[in-house]
Enzyme design. Structure first.
Site, PDB file in Angstrom:
ATOM      1  N   GLU A 120     -17.406 -13.991  10.420  1.00 29.89           N
ATOM      2  CA  GLU A 120     -16.122 -13.605   9.554  1.00 29.89           C
ATOM      3  C   GLU A 120     -16.320 -14.769   8.577  1.00 29.89           C
ATOM      4  O   GLU A 120     -16.485 -15.750   8.875  1.00 29.89           O
ATOM      5  CB  GLU A 120     -14.643 -13.604  10.204  1.00 29.89           C
TER       6      GLU A 120
ATOM      7  N   CYS B 297      -4.429  -7.554   7.580  1.00 35.89           N
ATOM      8  CA  CYS B 297      -3.196  -7.245   8.345  1.00 35.89           C
ATOM      9  C   CYS B 297      -2.276  -8.571   8.465  1.00 35.89           C
ATOM     10  O   CYS B 297      -1.178  -9.135   8.122  1.00 35.89           O
ATOM     11  CB  CYS B 297      -3.312  -6.599   9.608  1.00 35.89           C
TER      12      CYS B 297
ATOM     13  N   CYS C 282       0.323  -6.718   6.594  1.00 35.79           N
ATOM     14  CA  CYS C 282       1.510  -6.430   7.537  1.00 35.79           C
ATOM     15  C   CYS C 282       2.166  -7.489   8.079  1.00 35.79           C
ATOM     16  O   CYS C 282       3.628  -7.480   7.906  1.00 35.79           O
ATOM     17  CB  CYS C 282       0.993  -5.596   8.770  1.00 35.79           C
TER      18      CYS C 282
ATOM     19  N   LYS D  74       3.971  -9.706   5.391  1.00 35.96           N
ATOM     20  CA  LYS D  74       5.014  -8.616   4.511  1.00 35.96           C
ATOM     21  C   LYS D  74       6.088  -8.488   5.480  1.00 35.96           C
ATOM     22  O   LYS D  74       7.214  -8.724   4.890  1.00 35.96           O
ATOM     23  CB  LYS D  74       4.083  -7.561   4.110  1.00 35.96           C
TER      24      LYS D  74
ATOM     25  N   TYR E 270       2.613   2.147  -1.040  1.00 35.75           N
ATOM     26  CA  TYR E 270       3.139   1.225  -0.122  1.00 35.75           C
ATOM     27  C   TYR E 270       3.528  -0.234  -0.314  1.00 35.75           C
ATOM     28  O   TYR E 270       4.373  -0.536  -0.529  1.00 35.75           O
ATOM     29  CB  TYR E 270       2.105   1.155   1.027  1.00 35.75           C
ATOM     30  N   ILE E 271       2.446  -0.721  -1.151  1.00 34.24           N
ATOM     31  CA  ILE E 271       2.500  -2.156  -1.482  1.00 34.24           C
ATOM     32  C   ILE E 271       3.398  -2.383  -2.632  1.00 34.24           C
ATOM     33  O   ILE E 271       4.603  -3.226  -2.475  1.00 34.24           O
ATOM     34  CB  ILE E 271       1.110  -2.633  -1.628  1.00 34.24           C
TER      35      ILE E 271
ATOM     36  N   GLU F  84       6.977  -1.788  -1.176  1.00 31.77           N
ATOM     37  CA  GLU F  84       7.587  -2.950  -0.296  1.00 31.77           C
ATOM     38  C   GLU F  84       7.860  -3.901  -1.030  1.00 31.77           C
ATOM     39  O   GLU F  84       8.933  -4.713  -0.662  1.00 31.77           O
ATOM     40  CB  GLU F  84       6.773  -2.958   0.768  1.00 31.77           C
TER      41      GLU F  84
ATOM     42  N   ASP G  76     -10.642   0.355   7.101  1.00 29.60           N
ATOM     43  CA  ASP G  76     -10.493   0.349   5.722  1.00 29.60           C
ATOM     44  C   ASP G  76     -12.135   0.467   4.813  1.00 29.60           C
ATOM     45  O   ASP G  76     -11.854   1.163   3.953  1.00 29.60           O
ATOM     46  CB  ASP G  76      -9.759  -0.894   4.979  1.00 29.60           C
TER      47      ASP G  76
ATOM     48  N   ARG H   9     -11.887   0.762  19.198  1.00 30.98           N
ATOM     49  CA  ARG H   9     -11.786   1.206  20.700  1.00 30.98           C
ATOM     50  C   ARG H   9     -12.548   2.359  21.316  1.00 30.98           C
ATOM     51  O   ARG H   9     -13.183   2.373  22.092  1.00 30.98           O
ATOM     52  CB  ARG H   9     -10.439   0.939  21.037  1.00 30.98           C
TER      53      ARG H   9
ATOM     54  N   HIS I  57      24.064   7.621  22.540  1.00 34.35           N
ATOM     55  CA  HIS I  57      25.457   7.606  21.919  1.00 34.35           C
ATOM     56  C   HIS I  57      26.178   6.315  21.932  1.00 34.35           C
ATOM     57  O   HIS I  57      26.145   5.650  22.980  1.00 34.35           O
ATOM     58  CB  HIS I  57      26.324   8.742  22.427  1.00 34.35           C
TER      59      HIS I  57
ATOM     60  N   GLU J 182      20.141   9.669  17.792  1.00 35.70           N
ATOM     61  CA  GLU J 182      20.660  10.610  18.570  1.00 35.70           C
ATOM     62  C   GLU J 182      20.415  11.984  17.649  1.00 35.70           C
ATOM     63  O   GLU J 182      20.400  13.154  17.952  1.00 35.70           O
ATOM     64  CB  GLU J 182      21.960  10.445  19.274  1.00 35.70           C
TER      65      GLU J 182
HETATM   66  P1  NDP Z   1      -1.718   3.316  -2.670  1.00 38.49           P
HETATM   67  O1  NDP Z   1      -2.704   4.137  -2.876  1.00 38.49           O
HETATM   68  O2  NDP Z   1      -0.590   3.619  -1.531  1.00 38.49           O
HETATM   69  O3  NDP Z   1      -0.631   3.476  -4.061  1.00 38.49           O
HETATM   70  C1  NDP Z   1      -1.393   3.055  -5.186  1.00 38.49           C
HETATM   71  C2  NDP Z   1      -0.351   3.121  -6.361  1.00 38.49           C
HETATM   72  O4  NDP Z   1      -0.865   2.748  -7.596  1.00 38.49           O
HETATM   73  C3  NDP Z   1       0.042   4.694  -6.662  1.00 38.49           C
HETATM   74  O5  NDP Z   1       1.609   4.707  -6.881  1.00 38.49           O
HETATM   75  C4  NDP Z   1      -0.632   5.073  -7.911  1.00 38.49           C
HETATM   76  O6  NDP Z   1      -0.310   6.172  -8.557  1.00 38.49           O
HETATM   77  C5  NDP Z   1      -0.689   3.715  -8.792  1.00 38.49           C
HETATM   78  N1  NDP Z   1      -1.796   3.555  -9.554  1.00 38.49           N
HETATM   79  C6  NDP Z   1      -3.206   3.715  -9.141  1.00 38.49           C
HETATM   80  N2  NDP Z   1      -3.900   3.787 -10.365  1.00 38.49           N
HETATM   81  C7  NDP Z   1      -3.158   3.476 -11.271  1.00 38.49           C
HETATM   82  C8  NDP Z   1      -3.514   3.170 -12.617  1.00 38.49           C
HETATM   83  N3  NDP Z   1      -4.715   3.267 -13.276  1.00 38.49           N
HETATM   84  N4  NDP Z   1      -2.239   3.110 -13.694  1.00 38.49           N
HETATM   85  C9  NDP Z   1      -1.200   3.147 -12.915  1.00 38.49           C
HETATM   86  N5  NDP Z   1      -0.654   3.317 -11.409  1.00 38.49           N
HETATM   87  C10 NDP Z   1      -1.790   3.564 -10.686  1.00 38.49           C
HETATM   88  O7  NDP Z   1      -2.202   1.935  -2.640  1.00 38.49           O
HETATM   89  P2  NDP Z   1      -1.427   0.471  -2.245  1.00 38.49           P
HETATM   90  O8  NDP Z   1      -1.968  -0.600  -3.037  1.00 38.49           O
HETATM   91  O9  NDP Z   1       0.155   0.492  -2.331  1.00 38.49           O
HETATM   92  O10 NDP Z   1      -1.602   0.442  -0.596  1.00 38.49           O
HETATM   93  C11 NDP Z   1      -3.018   0.577  -0.185  1.00 38.49           C
HETATM   94  C12 NDP Z   1      -2.991   1.125   1.189  1.00 38.49           C
HETATM   95  O11 NDP Z   1      -2.678  -0.198   2.103  1.00 38.49           O
HETATM   96  C13 NDP Z   1      -2.209   1.940   1.621  1.00 38.49           C
HETATM   97  O12 NDP Z   1      -2.602   3.451   1.156  1.00 38.49           O
HETATM   98  C14 NDP Z   1      -1.941   1.975   3.132  1.00 38.49           C
HETATM   99  O13 NDP Z   1      -2.903   2.595   3.668  1.00 38.49           O
HETATM  100  C15 NDP Z   1      -2.089   0.576   3.272  1.00 38.49           C
HETATM  101  N6  NDP Z   1      -0.730  -0.220   3.172  1.00 38.49           N
HETATM  102  C16 NDP Z   1       0.062   0.322   4.299  1.00 38.49           C
HETATM  103  C17 NDP Z   1       1.327  -0.316   4.590  1.00 38.49           C
HETATM  104  C18 NDP Z   1       2.077   0.043   5.816  1.00 38.49           C
HETATM  105  O14 NDP Z   1       1.577   0.957   6.716  1.00 38.49           O
HETATM  106  N7  NDP Z   1       3.388  -0.013   5.790  1.00 38.49           N
HETATM  107  C19 NDP Z   1       1.989  -1.390   3.640  1.00 38.49           C
HETATM  108  C20 NDP Z   1       0.933  -1.815   2.823  1.00 38.49           C
HETATM  109  C21 NDP Z   1      -0.145  -1.159   2.584  1.00 38.49           C
HETATM  110  P3  NDP Z   1      -0.432   7.639  -8.187  1.00 38.49           P
HETATM  111  O15 NDP Z   1       0.787   8.052  -6.998  1.00 38.49           O
HETATM  112  O16 NDP Z   1       0.040   8.494  -9.592  1.00 38.49           O
HETATM  113  O17 NDP Z   1      -1.533   7.865  -7.855  1.00 38.49           O
END
Ligand code: NDP
Length: 468
Positions: A34, A42, A47, A50, A194-195, A198, A323, A339, A457, A462
């Site tokens: 690493e 994470c 995760c 965050k 997601y990101i 959040e 990933d 695993r 309850h 529920e």
């Molecule tokens: P996502 O793929 O979830 O979302 C990317 C966002 O960026 C979308 O809204 C997308 O729009 C937008 N986007 C992409 N390209 C452009 C562009 N050129 N111009 C403008 N907007 C754009 O990626 P994240 O970075 O949010 O998260 C990455 C991954 O990390 C997730 O898929 C998830 O697997 C993981 N993750 C999980 C979490 C959890 O479990 N709670 C928390 C955080 C991350 P559009 O929808 O139109 O494509």
């Protein structure tokens, strides 16, 4: 031919560490390399930090709501640096735990950057230390190169900034946000995945003025439509400005921060001046640079390591999880894939990871969690043979504070089999609740099974067993 290791893992994130430990438990001789801190995205910049920030962001609402229960909260104040420091100290503590876990399992850890020299040989280099090949662990063999019978690629992903947004290089990503020393006063978040969602909620909860700019109509593409609308409405109700249908942005760096130009519907433009710490949350991609994959037969498809259902690459003895394979990019998925690989190759139990009914949560405010098919996916799969149960209510907690926070629950049932094929929730503790529901869905529970389950309850949960 004899090798230094039975298994060598490149990348000590969630997937890599879980695999290495499981294989070592089975008696395999395992090494792992690493170049960064242990735990991967994470633990270090995902995760874990965050979620701690999510907790921090909930206090102001809690203070406000406590008044409904007779409390008077004195003057409150928030110290961003104190929070960030505490969060990062916890990350340090977890790094130490990972180190001890690896030590105790007998896995040999190398600090450095692993690169394929040939398909069985990894060169361990470094990204910046004075003595790149310094041995970290007294059990390590002092060598620049290691050989292994099997090699697992678990190098994870990294944020991407779209090149169609001029000036996007000035925005930060989720890599940097955990180390910003001063709380942003005004932030623009680009991307509604997601990101983006959040962090919009975290920062809004902590008092930052948040504008989210998305290129579509709604946040969280791919999630159930009701869930998307409910979270989006909740975010707006809490004061986040969400600008939709904005595909064309431009960013200019000024002394005062970032100037973000956003087209308006009437053909004009709006300029938002935001802090330098504005966030591009526009997706992630596998981090395969300098891995030396060209020295192997491993194939890369759409920027990700191509693997089969056993995580095997085009090279028989090289595998990949997590990933870097860009399948479902969630920590528990990477761990499970790893695993399954270790059980199959070192534990004598051949098994594949099951990708059906993987639950997931968005730690937004309101929180959301989901398992199984969205309504649209169920319609596509079963046509009209589905029944959708929906319930929207104010949970008891919000009655005394008299807040209009709503909980949404939704079940999707295949009427041919009565099986619950999707469960979705927006509301407090959604992740905690849906985790339990996910067991039932994964086991193939029917709506009749849900109905036959006695509710707890009074609870919000529920409602999942009382929907009519
Ligand atoms: P996502 O793929 O979830 O979302 C990317 C966002 O960026 C979308 O809204 C997308 O729009 C937008 N986007 C992409 N390209 C452009 C562009 N050129 N111009 C403008 N907007 C754009 O990626 P994240 O970075 O949010 O998260 C990455 C991954 O990390 C997730 O898929 C998830 O697997 C993981 N993750 C999980 C979490 C959890 O479990 N709670 C928390 C955080 C991350 P559009 O929808 O139109 O494509």
């Amino acid at each position: 031919m004899s090798y230094d290791f039975d298994l060598f893992v490149i990348g000590a994130g969630s997937g890599g560490i879980a695999t290495a430990r499981r294989a070592a438990q089975y008696g395999a001789k395992v090494g792992i390399v690493e170049s960064d801190r242990l735990g991967g995205t994470c633990v270090n910049r995902g995760c874990v930090p965050k979620k701690l920030m999510v907790y921090a962001s909930h206090f102001p609402a809690g203070f406000e709501e406590s008044a409904g229960y007779g409390w008077t909260v004195g003057e409150t104040s928030f110290d961003w640096l104190k929070m960030i420091t505490a969060v990062n100290n916890e990350v340090d503590r977890l790094n130490g735990i990972y180190q001890r876990m690896l030590d105790n399992s007998g896995v040999t850890l190398y600090e450095g950057y692993g690169k394929f020299i040939d398909s069985h040989t990894i060169e361990i280099g470094d990204r910046g230390s004075d003595n790149p090949f310094q041995e970290k662990n007294s059990r390590n063999v002092l060598t620049r190169k290691v050989t292994a019978e099997k090699i697992l690629i678990a190098v994870g992903g990294k944020p991407v900034k779209p090149d169609d947004i001029p000036g996007v290089e000035h925005a930060i990503t989720s890599r940097e946000i955990f180390h910003v020393k001063e709380q942003p006063k005004r932030i623009v978040i680009i991307g509604g995945g997601y990101i983006g969602v959040e962090f919009a909620c975290i920062l809004n909860g902590l008092g930052t003025e948040v504008t989210m700019v998305i290129r579509g109509e709604k946040i969280l593409r791919g999630f159930d439509d009701d869930l998307r609308s409910e979270i989006q409405e909740g975010m707006e109700r809490h004061g986040i400005r969400i600008l939709t249908n904005k595909p064309k942005l431009a960013i200019v760096k000024q002394d005062s921060g970032l100037e973000i130009t956003i087209p308006t519907n009437d053909g004009g433009k709006e300029i938002i001046v935001a802090d330098a710490a504005s966030l591009a949350a526009t997706g992630r991609k596998p981090d395969l640079a300098n891995l030396g994959l060209e020295n192997t037969k491993v194939e890369i498809v759409n920027g990700a390591v191509a693997v089969d259902e056993y995580n095997q690459t085009a090279e028989d003895h090289i595998y990949a999880v997590g990933d870097c394979t860009d399948r479902i990019n969630l920590t528990p998925v990477a761990i499970n894939e790893g695993r399954a690989f270790a059980d199959t190759h070192f534990g004598g139990q051949s098994r594949q990871m099951s990708y059906e009914n993987i639950p997931t949560a968005v730690f937004s405010t309101p929180e959301a969690a989901t398992v199984g098919l969205t309504e649209a996916e169920a319609k596509e799969k079963f046509g009209d043979a589905i029944k959708v149960y929906r319930s929207k209510f104010r949970s008891m907690y919000y009655t005394l504070p008299d807040k209009q926070e709503k909980t949404l629950m939704k079940l999707i049932v295949d009427t041919n089999t009565d099986k619950v094929v999707g469960a979705h929730m927006v509301g407090d503790s959604a992740a905690e609740i849906v985790q339990g529901v996910a067991i039932a869905v994964k086991m193939g529970a029917t709506k009749a099974d849900f109905d036959a389950t006695v509710g707890i309850h009074p609870s919000s949960a529920e409602e999942f067993v009382t929907m009519r």
